[in-house]
Design a protein around this motif. Structure first.
Motif, short mmCIF file in Angstrom:
data_model
loop_
_atom_site.label_atom_id
_atom_site.label_comp_id
_atom_site.label_asym_id
_atom_site.label_seq_id
_atom_site.Cartn_x
_atom_site.Cartn_y
_atom_site.Cartn_z
N TYR A 331 0.73 -1.13 0.11
CA TYR A 331 0.10 -0.17 -0.11
C TYR A 331 0.95 1.08 -0.04
O TYR A 331 1.94 1.47 0.87
CB TYR A 331 -0.98 0.13 1.28
N GLN A 333 1.23 5.19 0.59
CA GLN A 333 0.28 6.03 1.09
C GLN A 333 -0.11 7.40 0.45
O GLN A 333 -1.21 7.71 0.39
CB GLN A 333 0.85 6.62 2.44
N TYR A 338 -2.85 0.26 -3.84
CA TYR A 338 -1.77 -0.80 -3.63
C TYR A 338 -1.15 -0.88 -5.17
O TYR A 338 -1.58 -0.66 -6.23
CB TYR A 338 -2.65 -2.35 -3.60
N THR A 349 5.83 6.25 0.56
CA THR A 349 5.72 5.85 1.91
C THR A 349 4.87 4.36 1.72
O THR A 349 3.83 4.22 1.36
CB THR A 349 4.91 6.56 2.81
N VAL A 350 5.42 3.41 1.89
CA VAL A 350 4.70 2.01 1.94
C VAL A 350 4.40 1.82 3.20
O VAL A 350 5.09 1.47 4.01
CB VAL A 350 5.82 0.89 1.24
N LEU A 351 3.17 1.20 3.55
CA LEU A 351 2.61 0.82 4.70
C LEU A 351 2.46 -0.68 4.61
O LEU A 351 1.93 -1.33 3.57
CB LEU A 351 1.37 1.53 4.96
N ASN A 352 2.66 -1.44 5.63
CA ASN A 352 2.29 -2.63 5.85
C ASN A 352 1.86 -3.26 7.16
O ASN A 352 2.28 -2.64 8.26
CB ASN A 352 3.43 -3.81 5.17
N ILE A 353 1.15 -4.32 7.55
CA ILE A 353 1.03 -4.81 8.63
C ILE A 353 1.04 -6.24 8.61
O ILE A 353 0.59 -7.00 7.72
CB ILE A 353 -0.67 -4.43 9.17
N GLU A 357 1.56 -8.63 13.60
CA GLU A 357 1.30 -7.42 14.20
C GLU A 357 -0.51 -7.59 14.09
O GLU A 357 -1.09 -7.06 15.07
CB GLU A 357 1.72 -6.25 13.07
N TRP A 371 -7.15 0.57 5.11
CA TRP A 371 -6.41 0.00 3.69
C TRP A 371 -5.68 -1.07 3.93
O TRP A 371 -5.47 -1.45 2.83
CB TRP A 371 -5.37 1.40 3.67
N PHE A 372 -5.90 -1.60 5.16
CA PHE A 372 -5.19 -3.10 5.08
C PHE A 372 -6.22 -3.96 4.87
O PHE A 372 -5.99 -5.14 4.13
CB PHE A 372 -4.59 -3.32 6.68
#
Ligand code: PPS
Length: 568
Positions: A331, A333, A338, A349-353, A357, A371-372
């Motif tokens: 993802y 930001q 995606y 900025t790349v987001l991840n979970i 987590e 977004w997740f």
């Protein structure tokens, strides 16, 4: 080789009339009660999912599959599909005999004409098929600790499909799926294999893979046996149903596959390809670490991250299905979308979970951003994994007779009931002996049985979201550990050692039993003539000699609060 979808894959079932006759004849045959894994294997043998297999592998085929990933005639087949049985059952048979294969309720599903019986070299099988004889691998562990010592091979005559009561509309045989694809005019179909809930990244990558292959998409989740500790299939299927709505209409479908996975990485990927080919697919998504079993006992990965893709590619034409590379989607930001990880612009900025987590956030009731995942998926997961303060748990008191276990346990029960929220059940030693274990005495064997019964009831209570408070002597460390394992499958296990000294218990002698034990009138009395293993590492140790009952119960409550099991 791919069989075109207008040609059905061969099934092993006989006609209805023959099945009725066979069923009647089979009543007199020796019969084997299939394990859950064997039922999964049998279903896919009978419905053509394991085509070209015609039954459980013969010894020659087994050796050839183990050593060369091929049947004795040279056909590609990477996984030994064997019927493991006990020594006594194997000894009671003659080769050439027919046996009835029954499900766990005793229904006859098939007849096996036994052509082979042998004792396999399991260490060799583990090393060749799974890459190492290491019980950290779930299938190696199964092989050594669950599977029987003898294998039977032979042709199968299918009588009836195993019965499923759940999600009937989502279960299809290979030929049912082939007919469905044909009816819709789908010629190119990408299969996506999964054993995990799907989140937005998966939806993006599967849809993108289908678009790139100019194909329709089949979400083909495994609902047989997956990796121990996975999210149960009931929860997952409800999640998949929600995700299915997110694909453009008429591009995607879902079908459930009753496969027992082996987590065999590269070999498993090839096997999955053959199974999907049989189900009428033309393409399959194979990702990084496909069907990976996790870490070995030295803490390293069993397989390299791309071993599965490499082996699949090597055998692609023989499998008869094209591999579609799994694009790792992340993802971004700034762009609120995606993108494939290798296409993201520098400086984004790349987001991840991570999975860990996600589990932490579920456990602690924290936010899981939109977004997740899809809100409907998160809702299902939250229902299945409520925050710790709403989950069931077990408090297990252990200590000598007269140590004060029951008194503290009672006080704790009342305090928890005052707080409300979850049902509380007290399994006190005396109550259990009266109601559940009235026929038992105090030998080691009987004490173990008594404690295992308490553990079973506590694990059921824990599973169903209640609080179980147990207060037996439970003198043996190994038995307490076994109970801990039973309970921890479903929730927290809090061991509280009431460590009041023997001298003090004997001084109190509330029931006059110590006196009788000293006089030899009661045999095998804990602390006097029978051992008590002090808990080595309990969650809490309390001494009732120098503390009030109320204070002790409060200490337990504080511990529960600290562990997040009751709200502070
Ligand atoms: S065990 O070992 O955990 O199965 O024991 P438990 O079910 O807790 O039962 C213990 C109570 O039984 C009484 N009792 C004995 N205890 C120990 N050893 C012997 N031989 C024995 N015979 C009878 C005793 O009252 C125990 O109750 P508590 O509440 O612990 O004093």
């Amino acid at each position: 080789m791919q069989i075109p979808n207008h040609v059905p894959v061969p099934e092993l079932y006989v006609s209805y009339e023959s099945a009725q006759k066979l069923k009647a004849d089979a009543g007199d045959m020796p019969s084997w009660d299939l394990s859950p894994r064997q039922i999964c294997d049998l279903e896919l043998l009978m419905n053509g999912g394991f085509n070209p297999l015609k039954g459980f592998l013969s010894e020659d085929d087994y050796n050839s599959v183990v050593d060369n990933m091929r049947l004795a005639d040279g056909t590609l087949w990477p996984m030994p599909i064997t019927l493991d049985v006990s020594q006594s059952f194997a000894d009671s048979l003659d080769v050439g005999q027919d046996i009835a294969l029954r499900d766990q309720e005793g229904v006859i599903l098939a007849i096996l004409s036994v052509s082979d019986r042998w004792t396999p070299d399991k260490s060799r099988e583990a090393a060749q098929v799974f890459g190492a004889d290491d019980s950290a691998h779930p299938a190696v562990n199964y092989l050594h600790n669950t599977a029987g010592p003898v294998y039977l091979g032979g042709a199968i005559t299918g009588i009836q499909q195993p019965v499923h009561y759940d999600f009937k509309m989502r279960r299809d045989t290979p030929n049912e799926l082939r007919a469905y694809f044909r009816k819709l005019g789908w010629r190119r179909i990408v299969a996506f294999q999964t054993r995990n809930p799907l989140h937005r990244a998966h939806q993006e990558l599967t849809f993108r893979a289908a678009k790139e292959a100019q194909a329709n998409l089949l979400i083909h989740p495994v609902v047989g046996l997956t990796k121990p500790g996975d999210v149960d299939h009931f929860t997952r299927v409800r999640c998949y149903e929600a995700v299915l709505d997110k694909y453009p209409a008429a591009t995607t479908t879902m079908s459930l596959l009753n496969l027992a996975m082996r987590m065999a990485g590269p070999r498993e990927a090839v096997w999955h390809g053959l199974i999907r080919r049989n189900h009428g697919c033309t393409h399959m998504i194979i990702g990084r670490d496909h069907a990976g079993p996790g870490k070995n006992s030295a803490g390293a990965d069993f397989y390299g991250p791309y071993d599965a893709q490499d082996l699949f590619r090597t055998h692609e034409s023989e499998i008869g299905i094209e591999m579609v590379d799994f694009k790792h989607m992340v993802y971004v930001q700034e762009r609120a979308q995606y993108e494939a990880a290798d296409e993201v612009a520098d400086g984004s900025t790349v987001l991840n979970i991570s999975g860990t987590e996600l589990r932490r956030r579920l456990r602690e009731g924290l936010e899981i951003p939109e977004w997740f995942s899809f809100p409907e998926v998160v809702e299902q997961l939250r229902r299945r994994y409520p925050p710790r303060a709403q989950q069931g748990f077990t408090v297990f008191f252990t200590g000598l007779s007269g140590s004060g276990k029951s008194t503290v346990a009672n006080a704790l029960m009342v305090k928890l009931m005052e707080m409300g929220g979850r049902p509380v059940t007290l399994l006190d030693g005396d109550i259990v002996r009266k109601n559940l274990s009235s026929e038992l005495g105090f030998s080691k064997e009987h004490r173990d049985l008594n404690i295992r019964r308490i553990g079973y009831v506590a694990s059921e209570i824990t599973k169903n979201g209640g609080i179980a408070i147990c207060a037996p002597i439970a003198p043996y460390e190994t038995t307490r550990r076994a109970v801990r394992e039973d309970v921890e499958t479903f929730g927290a296990f809090v061991e509280v050692h009431i460590s009041t000294r023997l001298e003090e218990c004997e001084r109190r002698d509330r029931k006059g039993l110590y006196k009788l034990a000293r006089e030899g009138k009661i045999k095998e009395f804990t602390g006097i003539s029978d051992p008590y293993d002090e808990p080595v590492n309990p969650e809490l140790r309390l001494d009732t000699e120098n503390s009030e009952v109320d204070h002790c119960a409060h200490q337990v409550l504080l511990k529960l609060e600290q562990m997040g099991l009751v709200a502070g």
